[in-house]
Design a protein around this motif. Structure first.
Motif, PDB file in Angstrom:
ATOM      1  N   GLU A  69      41.952-105.539  44.682  1.00 25.24           N
ATOM      2  CA  GLU A  69      40.508-105.485  44.886  1.00 25.24           C
ATOM      3  C   GLU A  69      40.005-106.618  45.773  1.00 25.24           C
ATOM      4  O   GLU A  69      38.815-106.925  45.768  1.00 25.24           O
ATOM      5  N   ARG A  72      36.777-106.488  47.727  1.00 26.89           N
ATOM      6  CA  ARG A  72      35.494-106.409  47.006  1.00 26.89           C
ATOM      7  C   ARG A  72      35.135-107.734  46.331  1.00 26.89           C
ATOM      8  O   ARG A  72      34.210-107.776  45.529  1.00 26.89           O
ATOM      9  N   ILE A  88      34.316-107.633  40.204  1.00 25.62           N
ATOM     10  CA  ILE A  88      35.680-107.221  39.908  1.00 25.62           C
ATOM     11  C   ILE A  88      36.111-107.729  38.534  1.00 25.62           C
ATOM     12  O   ILE A  88      36.770-107.016  37.772  1.00 25.62           O
ATOM     13  N   SER A 433      42.147-101.656  49.028  1.00 25.67           N
ATOM     14  CA  SER A 433      41.368-101.875  47.811  1.00 25.67           C
ATOM     15  C   SER A 433      40.700-100.585  47.394  1.00 25.67           C
ATOM     16  O   SER A 433      40.553 -99.661  48.180  1.00 25.67           O
TER      17      SER A 433
END
Length: 444
Positions: A69, A72, A88, A433
């Motif tokens: 991730e 993000r 996240i 991601s």
């Protein structure tokens, strides 16, 4: 920074037995005068062993999820002012909640470049094992040599302004391999309780020991990250009796519920107990109801609805056959000719969606046909959108409904203004991601 933490308040009646008095006094003076102390070797304590066990079990899994991730990490930072990585961290915490493990995004990492005003370079994540530790009941007391360094004065009076031999909050920080040296930066004697003053960056001392004790009220910061962009440390946070009193003045009641007391009369192994013996924090009934509804619960069930019902701690398929005047239900167990009466609402939930189920899922206020790709213990799902081949990684149970429900869109959704454009299916395979059903993006 990637750490595992445990907070243990209320230390009383500390004795000095393991270290000679002169040695213990010298180390205590260094700790309370300077705000930090290099220990070298980590003392033997079941609490340290537990943190290392959780580190070995969860570190690689957390790292993999965070790397996946990475794109993000700064989501919602500009729009809401939240810390980098907080979106996240919240999503990942939902996955591990049942195991008593929580991930938080703490103060962000910053560059040492003063000419650019020390810009933020990325998030710092903290893994807390407090809920899992509370399942073992009160923690055993620390070894006498460690206790004598932390709390040489059993009364621990008048800790602020600070007096020699008095302290409130301490961290044990060590490297998991117990060999690599910590590189935490500290401002020796800088007891400013977190307030940064001009010139402090020029006064940083770098510790150089596999284990270090740091007073939380002395200014300190994490060291540089490793060659792969990550640095991992383990930490145990403790406070004295007076520290516990002070903590109540600036910590929320909710946060104070997530602490693990030390029992000086405890002997024997520190093992997980049966659920009825766990230390359970108080939970806001309103928040608990929100959680129940997000995990398949409802305010009312219709007769004939297929549900799951809790019985002896496990969930079994059933059908609602009657709603009582007292708002309990009669349910008939699936595959049997038996039934149960007076089942309360909190013991009834919707069945989870299964992998491959064709459903409608919500995104940006509209509903679109999708297919369930993954089912998680936290009642979130990965869904693949039928209209364009992309997917969303975290979709909550309440944002999914049976296929062909009214008002379902059959064309690909247009991205909102100023938001990222969806990628084509040919680009999905190289995406690094996952997206979520948020206002930002919906990408595999």
């Amino acid at each position: 920074f990637f750490g595992s933490g445990l907070t243990l308040p209320s230390m009383e009646d500390v004795t000095q037995q393991a270290l000679p008095e002169t040695c213990a006094r010298s180390r205590a003076k260094s700790s309370h005068r300077d705000g930090w102390l290099e220990l070298g070797q980590l003392p033997s304590w079941e609490v340290f062993d537990l943190v290392e066990a959780f580190y070995a079990k969860y570190h690689d899994r957390m790292l993999k999820l965070l790397e996946r991730e990475r794109g993000r990490w700064f989501e919602d930072v500009e729009e809401t002012g939240c810390r980098p990585g907080s979106v996240i961290a919240k999503e990942i915490s939902r996955r591990f909640e049942s195991e008593g493990i929580f991930l938080t995004a703490v103060h962000a990492s910053q560059s040492d470049d003063a000419s650019l005003d020390y810009p933020v370079t990325g998030p710092r994540f903290y893994v807390s094992v407090i809920p899992a530790a509370m399942r073992r009941g009160p923690a055993p007391p620390p070894p006498a040599d460690a206790a004598s360094i932390l709390w040489p004065d059993a009364k621990d009076e008048n800790p602020f302004p600070r007096k020699l031999g008095n302290g409130r909050f301490h961290h044990f920080i060590w490297k998991p391999d117990r060999t690599t040296k910590c590189t935490t930066g500290v401002v020796t004697g800088g007891f400013t309780n977190g307030c940064i003053q001009d010139g402090m960056h020029n006064c940083l001392d770098r510790v150089a020991s596999p284990t270090v004790v740091i007073d939380s009220e002395v200014c300190h910061c994490g060291g540089p990250t490793g060659p792969n962009g990550w640095t991992a440390s383990c930490t145990v946070q403790l406070c004295s009796s007076t520290g516990w009193e002070a903590l109540q003045s600036f910590a929320s009641d909710t946060l104070l519920e997530y602490v693990c007391p030390i029992d000086f009369g405890l002997a024997g192994p520190w093992n997980e107990l049966s659920p009825e013996s766990w230390i359970k924090p108080w939970v806001d009934p309103v928040e608990e109801e929100k959680k129940r509804l997000s995990q398949g619960g409802k305010l009312r069930w219709r007769v004939g609805a297929k549900v799951e019902v809790e019985f002896d701690g496990k969930w079994f398929p059933a059908v609602i056959s009657e709603r009582k005047l007292d708002k309990t239900y009669c349910v008939h167990w699936d595959g049997e000719e038996t039934f149960s009466n007076a089942v309360p609402l909190v013991k009834i939930r919707a069945p989870r969606w299964r992998i491959g189920c064709q459903v409608d899922a919500e995104w940006c206020g509209a509903w679109y046909p999708a297919t369930i790709g993954k089912v998680r213990n936290d009642w979130s799902y990965q869904v693949h959108w039928d209209v364009d081949g992309t997917c969303s990684y975290f979709v909550c149970h309440g944002s999914i409904r049976p296929r062909n429900s009214p008002s379902c869109c059959r064309s690909a959704p247009a991205p909102p203004d100023k938001l990222s454009t969806k990628r084509s299916p040919s680009e999905i395979s190289t995406a690094s991601s996952s997206g979520s059903p948020s206002r930002h993006k919906r990408i595999c």
